[in-house]
Scaffold this active site. Structure first.
Site, mmCIF file in Angstrom:
data_model
loop_
_atom_site.group_PDB
_atom_site.id
_atom_site.type_symbol
_atom_site.label_atom_id
_atom_site.label_comp_id
_atom_site.label_asym_id
_atom_site.label_seq_id
_atom_site.Cartn_x
_atom_site.Cartn_y
_atom_site.Cartn_z
ATOM 1 N N GLU A 250 38.271 43.569 39.278
ATOM 2 C CA GLU A 250 37.829 43.128 40.614
ATOM 3 C C GLU A 250 37.146 41.761 40.546
ATOM 4 O O GLU A 250 37.331 40.925 41.428
ATOM 5 C CB GLU A 250 36.871 44.155 41.243
ATOM 6 N N ASP B 295 50.059 48.763 40.611
ATOM 7 C CA ASP B 295 50.647 47.783 41.538
ATOM 8 C C ASP B 295 50.626 46.312 41.101
ATOM 9 O O ASP B 295 51.665 45.673 40.899
ATOM 10 C CB ASP B 295 50.005 47.928 42.931
ATOM 11 N N GLU C 51 46.000 56.423 52.985
ATOM 12 C CA GLU C 51 46.037 56.132 51.544
ATOM 13 C C GLU C 51 47.203 56.839 50.869
ATOM 14 O O GLU C 51 47.919 56.239 50.079
ATOM 15 C CB GLU C 51 44.712 56.529 50.891
ATOM 16 N N GLU D 77 48.312 45.363 52.589
ATOM 17 C CA GLU D 77 49.626 45.282 51.928
ATOM 18 C C GLU D 77 50.830 45.240 52.867
ATOM 19 O O GLU D 77 51.773 44.478 52.643
ATOM 20 C CB GLU D 77 49.794 46.432 50.915
ATOM 21 N N THR E 238 46.568 38.509 43.784
ATOM 22 C CA THR E 238 46.669 39.818 44.433
ATOM 23 C C THR E 238 45.569 40.047 45.464
ATOM 24 O O THR E 238 45.588 41.039 46.187
ATOM 25 C CB THR E 238 46.685 40.953 43.383
#
Ligand code: DMJ
Length: 569
Positions: free
Chosen positions: A122, A260, A353, A374, A480
């Protein structure tokens, strides 16, 4: 910018073929009346400032805003995360003055030397990525630039500083990083998710190529190569791995949570760095993914060694996949998968989710929608690739849903349950960094971040001393967390580093007065700690120290060469 408030003149629509006008012609009944009278871009800006102002007024310097109690909390480390994550969005929305103010404020207020267990993943995607992107955009933002920008600058130094704090996590027997790092009191578990190992190459290669310090790119590549070796015989990777023993602890293979962005970075890394190795890795994974996990344009979860289905669910994080496919040119498949995902959005007014594909329902304890980007991100890429207005419709649906379900007097709240619209007291920083940015860019196809200026021409700006870098001309690659990176800057700064080395070699050779050069040995001896030698140096090649002087403009370099030549003739 699409402006659905514009009065339609069909003739001008046909004549100008201006999407600004045509959009309204297509959607005028639906979206040019009533509450949606405002242009989409303005509505998105209002959304941004409602959340951003609330964060600044009630939560800063904490990481995140708590939109129900109207206060702040630290979540990912205590770095004022939302402000760093939102910085480049300010520029995307055209707010140069606030960008400048915040860029200065962050330099004065953020300290990376603190006793916290920071997530390596992160921190990289949000802090390092956010600062790198802001650094690269600071020319467009009208910031005062150092002579050597984009190869140096205060935001780049901050990005480097924050990334350097992550480097100890990579000192493992495999080169795969720990998931967390704490310089002060380390207590790390060796079990890390796949994305936590393979999501560094964009930021770390950018850092290396801008600063000339190869260590970042090297550790990112080493982690990628180690991870690659752990794939199963049928070509899949699982969800969580022990980075010391290389044993897969969770063996579900899929394209969503935990994995991902690993696939995303292989593709985007291949594009940004023109790197065949990364592309080949992805293509081999993709064959296995299509073989074992792809059913009716959905992607399921399977056991990584056997290929048997373990979870027939769609996860909202997987919705980045159609966008990624469109970057690879797999448009047909991307469009079909997007339609599946969009049908889930329409069913719930957001993406839960987890969604059970056979049952058509949400999954227990996974009914929430934390305002993720996304599906909007994929819509942006697919609209760019096809011009199909379906994707704009998704954008309008998202605007409506978020306004109706998630807006509070103090920001926007994560949706705890899409079935009854209960809210959670959390606004993740990606809402400002990604969700709003992609929404805005979806409705502005001539934005410079798409590689065009407002007239539809290819955009570019000059950077570097003497204007030797042409920036922005090759489009941008989004990390991302939706932080745009400029491949041209990487190329430009690598070239400067190379020029510096060549010049240095000439000078050193000439200073030997005709004797054979010992420069390589001398360089190795004087290499400063923390620097790791030449970009892309191979085993057996001599390592050389980088010069610390700034890049010289061409005229100055010529003058030095002239002096050298005259001294020696
Ligand atoms: C973001 O932090 C990034 O997009 C990450 O890759 C996945 N999760 C969130 C958004 O959903």
């Amino acid at each position: 910018m699409y402006d659905n408030n514009v009065k339609i003149n069909t003739k001008s629509c046909i004549l100008k073929i201006g999407l600004t006008f045509c959009f309204c012609a297509v959607f005028r009944d639906l979206h040019c009346t009533g509450i949606a009278r405002l242009p989409a871009g303005q509505r998105i800006k209002s959304m941004f400032y409602h959340a951003y102002d609330s964060y600044l007024n009630n939560a800063f310097p904490y990481d995140e805003l708590r939109p129900l109690t109207c206060d702040g909390q630290d979540t990912w480390g205590s770095f004022s995360l939302t402000l760093i994550d939102a910085l480049d969005t300010l520029l995307v929305l055209g707010n140069r003055t606030e960008f400048q103010r915040v860029a200065t404020l962050l330099q004065e207020s953020v300290d990376f030397d603190i006793d916290v267990n920071a997530s390596v993943f992160e921190t990289n995607i949000r802090v390092v990525g956010g600062l790198l992107s802001a650094h690269m955009l600071s020319g467009k933002a009208g910031m005062e630039l150092e002579p050597n920008w984009p190869c140096s600058g205060p935001l780049l130094r901050m990005a480097e500083d924050s990334a350097r704090k992550l480097l100890p996590a990579f000192q493992t027997p495999t080169g795969m990083p720990y998931g967390t790092v704490n310089r002060v009191s380390p207590t790390e578990t060796p079990v890390t998710c796949t994305a936590g190992v393979g999501t560094f190459i964009l930021e770390f290669a950018t850092l290396s190529r801008l600063t000339g310090d190869t260590v970042f790119e090297e550790v990112a590549r080493k982690a990628l190569r180690s991870l690659w070796k752990t794939r199963s015989d049928i070509g899949l990777v699982g969800n969580h791995i022990d980075i010391v023993t290389q044993k897969w602890v969770a063996q579900d293979a899929g394209i969503g949570a935990g994995v991902d962005s690993y696939f995303e970075y292989l593709v985007k890394g291949a594009i940004m760095l023109q790197d065949e190795e990364l592309l080949q890795m992805f293509l081999e994974y993709d064959r296995a993914i299509q073989n074992y996990t792809h059913f009716d344009d959905w992607y399921l979860w399977v056991q990584m060694h056997k290929g048997t289905v373990t979870m027939p669910v769609f996860q909202s994080l997987e919705a980045f996949w159609p966008g990624l496919q469109s970057l690879l040119g797999n448009l047909d498949s991307a469009v079909r998968t997007f339609q599946n995902y969009y049908s889930v959005w329409r069913q719930f007014g957001g993406l839960p989710e987890f969604y059970s594909i056979p049952q058509g329902t949400t999954v227990d304890k996974r009914e929430g929608y934390p305002l993720r980007p996304e599906l909007i991100e994929s819509a942006m890429y697919l609209f760019r690739a096809t011009g199909d207005h379906t994707y704009l419709q998704l954008g309008l649906d998202a605007l409506e849903s978020i306004e109706k379900i998630a807006k509070t007097p103090c920001g926007y709240a994560s949706v705890k349950d899409l079935r009854d619209h209960q809210l959670d007291n959390r606004m993740e920083s990606f809402f400002l960094a990604e969700t709003i940015k992609y929404l805005y860019l979806l409705f502005d196809p001539t934005h410079f971040l798409h590689g065009h200026d407002s007239d539809g021409n290819v955009s570019w700006e000059e950077g570097g001393e003497g204007g030797q870098c042409v920036l922005g001309a090759g489009g941008y690659i989004f990390n991302t967390e939706a932080h745009p990176l400029d491949p041209a800057a990487l190329y430009c700064c690598s070239r400067h580093t190379q020029d510096r080395r060549e010049l240095r070699d000439i000078l050193l050779d000439l200073s030997q007065d005709g004797r054979p050069s010992k420069s390589a040995n001398r360089d190795t001896e004087t290499q400063p700690t923390g620097r790791s030698g030449r970009m892309g140096s191979k085993a057996g090649e001599k390592k050389r120290v980088l010069l610390s002087c700034p890049v010289q403009p061409f005229s100055a370099r010529l003058a030095i060469l002239g002096q050298v030549f005259s001294d020696n003739t």
